[in-house]
Write a protein that holds these residues in place. Sequence first.
Motif, PDB file in Angstrom:
ATOM      1  N   GLY A 156       0.808  -1.210   0.000  1.00  0.00           N
ATOM      2  CA  GLY A 156       0.000   0.000   0.000  1.00  0.00           C
ATOM      3  C   GLY A 156       0.841   1.260   0.000  1.00  0.00           C
ATOM      4  N   ALA A 157       1.906   1.258   0.791  1.00  0.00           N
ATOM      5  CA  ALA A 157       2.798   2.417   0.850  1.00  0.00           C
ATOM      6  C   ALA A 157       3.533   2.603  -0.469  1.00  0.00           C
ATOM      7  N   ARG A 158       3.966   1.484  -1.054  1.00  0.00           N
ATOM      8  CA  ARG A 158       4.681   1.582  -2.333  1.00  0.00           C
ATOM      9  C   ARG A 158       3.748   2.059  -3.449  1.00  0.00           C
ATOM     10  N   THR A 159       2.469   1.720  -3.363  1.00  0.00           N
ATOM     11  CA  THR A 159       1.508   2.235  -4.336  1.00  0.00           C
ATOM     12  C   THR A 159       1.329   3.742  -4.154  1.00  0.00           C
ATOM     13  N   GLU A 160       1.208   4.178  -2.911  1.00  0.00           N
ATOM     14  CA  GLU A 160       1.035   5.600  -2.632  1.00  0.00           C
ATOM     15  C   GLU A 160       2.231   6.411  -3.083  1.00  0.00           C
ATOM     16  N   HIS A 161       3.424   5.825  -2.966  1.00  0.00           N
ATOM     17  CA  HIS A 161       4.662   6.520  -3.357  1.00  0.00           C
ATOM     18  C   HIS A 161       5.323   5.780  -4.529  1.00  0.00           C
ATOM     19  N   ALA A 162       4.502   5.357  -5.478  1.00  0.00           N
ATOM     20  CA  ALA A 162       4.998   4.511  -6.568  1.00  0.00           C
ATOM     21  C   ALA A 162       6.077   5.198  -7.399  1.00  0.00           C
ATOM     22  N   GLU A 163       5.891   6.485  -7.712  1.00  0.00           N
ATOM     23  CA  GLU A 163       6.877   7.167  -8.546  1.00  0.00           C
ATOM     24  C   GLU A 163       8.216   7.270  -7.820  1.00  0.00           C
ATOM     25  N   ALA A 164       8.186   7.572  -6.542  1.00  0.00           N
ATOM     26  CA  ALA A 164       9.426   7.688  -5.774  1.00  0.00           C
ATOM     27  C   ALA A 164      10.134   6.338  -5.682  1.00  0.00           C
ATOM     28  N   ASP A 169      11.605   5.517  -9.041  1.00  0.00           N
ATOM     29  CA  ASP A 169      12.804   6.317  -9.293  1.00  0.00           C
ATOM     30  C   ASP A 169      14.022   5.727  -8.588  1.00  0.00           C
ATOM     31  N   GLU A 170      13.828   5.256  -7.358  1.00  0.00           N
ATOM     32  CA  GLU A 170      14.934   4.644  -6.627  1.00  0.00           C
ATOM     33  C   GLU A 170      15.439   3.389  -7.343  1.00  0.00           C
ATOM     34  N   LEU A 171      14.520   2.565  -7.774  1.00  0.00           N
ATOM     35  CA  LEU A 171      14.908   1.338  -8.479  1.00  0.00           C
ATOM     36  C   LEU A 171      15.541   1.665  -9.824  1.00  0.00           C
ATOM     37  N   ASP A 172      14.995   2.671 -10.497  1.00  0.00           N
ATOM     38  CA  ASP A 172      15.532   3.057 -11.801  1.00  0.00           C
ATOM     39  C   ASP A 172      16.984   3.530 -11.670  1.00  0.00           C
ATOM     40  N   THR A 173      17.247   4.371 -10.693  1.00  0.00           N
ATOM     41  CA  THR A 173      18.613   4.861 -10.462  1.00  0.00           C
ATOM     42  C   THR A 173      19.552   3.707 -10.149  1.00  0.00           C
ATOM     43  N   THR A 174      19.086   2.775  -9.367  1.00  0.00           N
ATOM     44  CA  THR A 174      19.921   1.642  -8.981  1.00  0.00           C
ATOM     45  C   THR A 174      20.246   0.764 -10.178  1.00  0.00           C
ATOM     46  N   PHE A 175      19.249   0.404 -10.963  1.00  0.00           N
ATOM     47  CA  PHE A 175      19.497  -0.472 -12.114  1.00  0.00           C
ATOM     48  C   PHE A 175      20.362   0.215 -13.166  1.00  0.00           C
TER      49      PHE A 175
END
Length: 398
Positions: free
Chosen positions: A280-288, A291-297
């Motif tokens: 639920g929290a990850r859905t609420e802050h899905a873009e953030a 972005d974290e996963l995108d930067t990491t990959f």
Amino acid sequence: MMFQGIRVLEVSAWVMVPAAGVLLSDFGAEVIKVEHPRTGDPARGLLTGGLSPSVGQVNMMVEQTNRGKRSIGVDIAKPAGQKIIYELAASCDVFLTSLLPDVRRRLGIDVADLRIHNPSIIYAKADAVGPNGKEAGKPGFDASVFFGRAGILNSMDKNGNAPDPRPGFGDKTAALSLAYGIAGALFRRERTDEASVVDVSLLSSAMWVASSDILYSWVLDRDFSRVQRPLTNPLSRSYSTADGRRIMLSMLASDRWWPELCRHIGREDLLNDERFADAGARTEHAEACSDELDTTFRSAPLEEWRNRLASLKGPWEVVQNSREVVDDTQALANGFIASVDHPTGNEVRAIRSPVRIDDKPHPLATAPEAWQDTEAVLHELGYGWDEIAELQNEGILP
């Protein structure tokens, strides 16, 4: 072999119906392919036209959709050629055709014509848009019907840039449906002694494949492929790597996989971030989160991610190109693709039919040369050399 002893007479061309014949021959059916005695299947001409890649002189389009068959040349438009078709049909379990209704009627090989000679024959046919309605009998190929008319190409169109339809997708999807229908008809005949007419179209096959988009569009009364859907699960999307490749995550049960993913990508710090505490929290802050996963990959190349994610049990895959799939280790281990020694001396690769029986990959054969079995098949029907020579002189046989 589940179709051992089944005999199929195929009067077809191009890809869709011939591919259905391969699905039967791969599992033991004897498939006799009838080609025109001078031109053959027009798909063979794509090699000289440069439209079908080849290995030496081996037309890969013809190989994939005609392997394991026997090929004969017969001019069905002439009475003596028609007679040969009737004689063959009398000893076959299935008649398989891509010819359109008016052509079948003109040549005298429609359902009623063949049932005179074999009342128990299963008649299987496939076309573009189905047997009923004002457009029945309309010609069509997978690019226009499967991709175009069924809405698939539109659903792939992003900002007015629809990709080109990929070769054979619609044809081979419809071929699976046709082979499925034939298998069901054989089972029904075995149980009831009733012979069926099996009908498949590119349009019906495409609508089945695209049924989610089509039905969701009906529910919403607008094109579902144009509905802007917010990102709700950052663990179910693709991410770019440092060298421009992509990794596809498909972790629908995200709470189950989130801790393991974070550890594998070296981002244990994200486990302590309240914004990402649960689904639920990850859905609420899905873009953030995304972005974290995108930067990491993007911080490491694909090969490094392959190694780091190798022990991750959550669903993920590298987005491969088609050439890489040829050497996919899992595909090779299961025999999904294999090398075949061709009579020309070339080694070719073949993709097996997607069904596996008794944990064994089915044997792979090669496609016949045009008309190569004509004399042998005619001899089996009782024709002598003089009769065959006369038919050849008349242009009925090659």
